[in-house]
Write a protein that holds these residues in place. Sequence first.
Motif, PDB file in Angstrom:
ATOM      1  N   ARG A  71      -6.058  -5.959   5.038  1.00  0.00           N
ATOM      2  CA  ARG A  71      -4.606  -5.772   5.167  1.00  0.00           C
ATOM      3  C   ARG A  71      -3.824  -6.537   4.103  1.00  0.00           C
ATOM      4  O   ARG A  71      -2.671  -6.202   3.824  1.00  0.00           O
ATOM      5  N   ALA A  72      -4.418  -7.537   3.498  1.00  0.00           N
ATOM      6  CA  ALA A  72      -3.705  -8.340   2.497  1.00  0.00           C
ATOM      7  C   ALA A  72      -3.349  -7.525   1.255  1.00  0.00           C
ATOM      8  O   ALA A  72      -2.323  -7.753   0.623  1.00  0.00           O
ATOM      9  N   ARG A  73      -4.202  -6.553   0.897  1.00  0.00           N
ATOM     10  CA  ARG A  73      -3.963  -5.757  -0.321  1.00  0.00           C
ATOM     11  C   ARG A  73      -3.410  -4.369  -0.009  1.00  0.00           C
ATOM     12  O   ARG A  73      -3.502  -3.473  -0.828  1.00  0.00           O
ATOM     13  N   ARG A  74      -2.832  -4.207   1.155  1.00  0.00           N
ATOM     14  CA  ARG A  74      -2.408  -2.883   1.604  1.00  0.00           C
ATOM     15  C   ARG A  74      -1.420  -2.222   0.640  1.00  0.00           C
ATOM     16  O   ARG A  74      -1.554  -1.044   0.308  1.00  0.00           O
ATOM     17  N   ASP A  75      -0.411  -2.963   0.160  1.00  0.00           N
ATOM     18  CA  ASP A  75       0.602  -2.376  -0.730  1.00  0.00           C
ATOM     19  C   ASP A  75      -0.044  -1.856  -2.018  1.00  0.00           C
ATOM     20  O   ASP A  75       0.287  -0.763  -2.497  1.00  0.00           O
ATOM     21  N   LEU A  76      -0.964  -2.644  -2.572  1.00  0.00           N
ATOM     22  CA  LEU A  76      -1.638  -2.255  -3.811  1.00  0.00           C
ATOM     23  C   LEU A  76      -2.535  -1.042  -3.574  1.00  0.00           C
ATOM     24  O   LEU A  76      -2.562  -0.111  -4.394  1.00  0.00           O
ATOM     25  N   ILE A  77      -3.277  -1.050  -2.478  1.00  0.00           N
ATOM     26  CA  ILE A  77      -4.187   0.066  -2.182  1.00  0.00           C
ATOM     27  C   ILE A  77      -3.412   1.362  -2.020  1.00  0.00           C
ATOM     28  O   ILE A  77      -3.777   2.401  -2.592  1.00  0.00           O
ATOM     29  N   VAL A  78      -2.313   1.322  -1.284  1.00  0.00           N
ATOM     30  CA  VAL A  78      -1.520   2.535  -1.025  1.00  0.00           C
ATOM     31  C   VAL A  78      -0.878   3.043  -2.312  1.00  0.00           C
ATOM     32  O   VAL A  78      -0.902   4.254  -2.596  1.00  0.00           O
ATOM     33  N   GLY A  79      -0.305   2.149  -3.106  1.00  0.00           N
ATOM     34  CA  GLY A  79       0.333   2.568  -4.362  1.00  0.00           C
ATOM     35  C   GLY A  79      -0.638   3.233  -5.311  1.00  0.00           C
ATOM     36  O   GLY A  79      -0.346   4.295  -5.892  1.00  0.00           O
ATOM     37  N   ASN A  80      -1.811   2.639  -5.460  1.00  0.00           N
ATOM     38  CA  ASN A  80      -2.830   3.227  -6.342  1.00  0.00           C
ATOM     39  C   ASN A  80      -3.357   4.545  -5.787  1.00  0.00           C
ATOM     40  O   ASN A  80      -3.637   5.478  -6.543  1.00  0.00           O
ATOM     41  N   ALA A  81      -3.484   4.623  -4.475  1.00  0.00           N
ATOM     42  CA  ALA A  81      -3.972   5.860  -3.861  1.00  0.00           C
ATOM     43  C   ALA A  81      -2.991   7.009  -4.090  1.00  0.00           C
ATOM     44  O   ALA A  81      -3.409   8.155  -4.319  1.00  0.00           O
ATOM     45  N   ILE A  82      -1.694   6.729  -4.051  1.00  0.00           N
ATOM     46  CA  ILE A  82      -0.691   7.775  -4.295  1.00  0.00           C
ATOM     47  C   ILE A  82      -0.782   8.285  -5.732  1.00  0.00           C
ATOM     48  O   ILE A  82      -0.773   9.501  -5.987  1.00  0.00           O
ATOM     49  N   ILE A  83      -0.880   7.357  -6.686  1.00  0.00           N
ATOM     50  CA  ILE A  83      -1.007   7.762  -8.098  1.00  0.00           C
ATOM     51  C   ILE A  83      -2.263   8.600  -8.292  1.00  0.00           C
ATOM     52  O   ILE A  83      -2.256   9.639  -8.960  1.00  0.00           O
ATOM     53  N   LEU A  84      -3.344   8.150  -7.688  1.00  0.00           N
ATOM     54  CA  LEU A  84      -4.615   8.856  -7.801  1.00  0.00           C
ATOM     55  C   LEU A  84      -4.516  10.256  -7.196  1.00  0.00           C
ATOM     56  O   LEU A  84      -5.013  11.228  -7.780  1.00  0.00           O
ATOM     57  N   LYS A  85      -3.859  10.364  -6.063  1.00  0.00           N
ATOM     58  CA  LYS A  85      -3.683  11.658  -5.406  1.00  0.00           C
ATOM     59  C   LYS A  85      -2.912  12.630  -6.305  1.00  0.00           C
ATOM     60  O   LYS A  85      -3.266  13.818  -6.407  1.00  0.00           O
ATOM     61  N   LEU A  86      -1.843  12.167  -6.912  1.00  0.00           N
ATOM     62  CA  LEU A  86      -1.035  13.038  -7.762  1.00  0.00           C
ATOM     63  C   LEU A  86      -1.828  13.491  -8.985  1.00  0.00           C
ATOM     64  O   LEU A  86      -1.732  14.653  -9.408  1.00  0.00           O
ATOM     65  N   ALA A  87      -2.624  12.587  -9.555  1.00  0.00           N
ATOM     66  CA  ALA A  87      -3.459  12.958 -10.702  1.00  0.00           C
ATOM     67  C   ALA A  87      -4.499  14.006 -10.301  1.00  0.00           C
ATOM     68  O   ALA A  87      -4.710  14.999 -11.012  1.00  0.00           O
ATOM     69  N   LEU A  88      -5.123  13.802  -9.170  1.00  0.00           N
ATOM     70  CA  LEU A  88      -6.111  14.762  -8.684  1.00  0.00           C
ATOM     71  C   LEU A  88      -5.463  16.103  -8.326  1.00  0.00           C
ATOM     72  O   LEU A  88      -6.062  17.167  -8.508  1.00  0.00           O
TER      73      LEU A  88
END
Length: 470
Positions: A71-88
């Motif tokens: 849970r400590a890195r939640r903001d970073l994980i979610v932000g990167n996942a969104i960018i990755l989703k849009l690229a995919l």
Amino acid sequence: MNKVIANTGIILLGNVFALVIGLATNILLVRFLGAPEFGTYSFVYAFIGFFAIITDCGIGAILIRELSQDRARRDLIVGNAIILKLALSLIAFLLSCAAATIMGYPLTTRLLMYLASVSFFFTFVNVLRLLFQVHLDMRIPVVADIAVVAVKLAFIVWLVFLKASLVWFVLAELLSNIPGILIIAYRCRVYVRPSFRIDLALWRFLFKESWPLALSTVLAMIYLRVDQILLFRIKGAAALGYYAPTVKIAELFNLLPIALMATVFPLFAKYHADSRLSLKKAYDASAKYLLALIIPVAGAVTLLADKIILLMYGSEFLPSAPALIILLWSEVFIFAGSVNNKLLISIGKQRVDFCFTGASALLNVGLNLILIPRFSFAGAAMASLAAYALGPVLNYFYKPLRSYARSMFILMLKPLAATILLMAVMYAGRDYLVLSVIAGVLTYIVAMLLLKGISVPEIRMLIDKKIEMI
């Protein structure tokens, strides 16, 4: 257990509304478009479904695990996942359009494919939905889903009134996603403030963990949709137009395992780390309730398939009743497979899931090629039943899962015995439809109590949680 039941109940209650609205939408579409045009419409979404896999690549399930444990890195994980989703999503869109062009489908069909593929860019919202799932709070996603289907129904009613062409129905499907996206994006701020600082190490980790799931998803999509693709190619749009409505009915029941496993999967991941005994109990409870729900439904539909088809779609679609019966029995193994899939991911055995899914996909393709030319859409349904049944059987031959597989098959026996009694009662009273259904349901409940397939305290707990939610 109380929180699991409450959260699952919220999803189910919301999905009942969405199901009713979605069912009305589907009936309108089938009756207005007719078999040939509805066949084309279904083919378009079956085709782009193969490329929709690219937008996720199995990352979603890994994200749930990581968001539950880190849970400590939640903001970073979610932000990167969104960018990755849009690229995919961009990659999926380009590949889908290229494939539609290369395969030489008629221009009108290709234009529908291009338009439908735009929906890939909306899938980034699935990352935000995971946050509600991790917190066992699915109220907002349920509201979003209801908004989507309600807007879609409004669009469809308007287009039917205008006697619009097929392209407008595809556009309506696309635009109806927007209200749900806005609701999720607004409310997820309670849980996260996404950080869009790119972390390539995180990307590498997500791909490393998810690639077996991505390949499993590709294979799962093959045996979920290859029947429709091959049916369209071998027998034409009209045959698919008869088959696709039965698939829609069968898939409505998938809301049940989706609702339960959305709640239970984070617990599977936690119990694997904390308590193997708790994991086994959670697995058995999930399988027990799901099988107790779907097996009697399959039995009842076996007797009522023609009446269901006639009521929903009209006499034109009566030939598809046998396919509906076969697909409903396939749901028994889909329900079992949904529990097994989440178990494998939670214990880090994604590669095993890939192997099992691959075997099922190969069997499905082979059987479709053999059965569709001879039996048309009924052959496609038979192939699906065999492919779905293979996965739970293979679990027994993998030693770490053998005890789970044994439990799964044992848990099927009591609902099957009670369902045989249900069918006997319904058949005896077949001239009085409503009374026979009521008598069949009561017979099933009494039989399950006598066989100790479910207990009175369990029923009381379920009723109490429903009352609390209301």
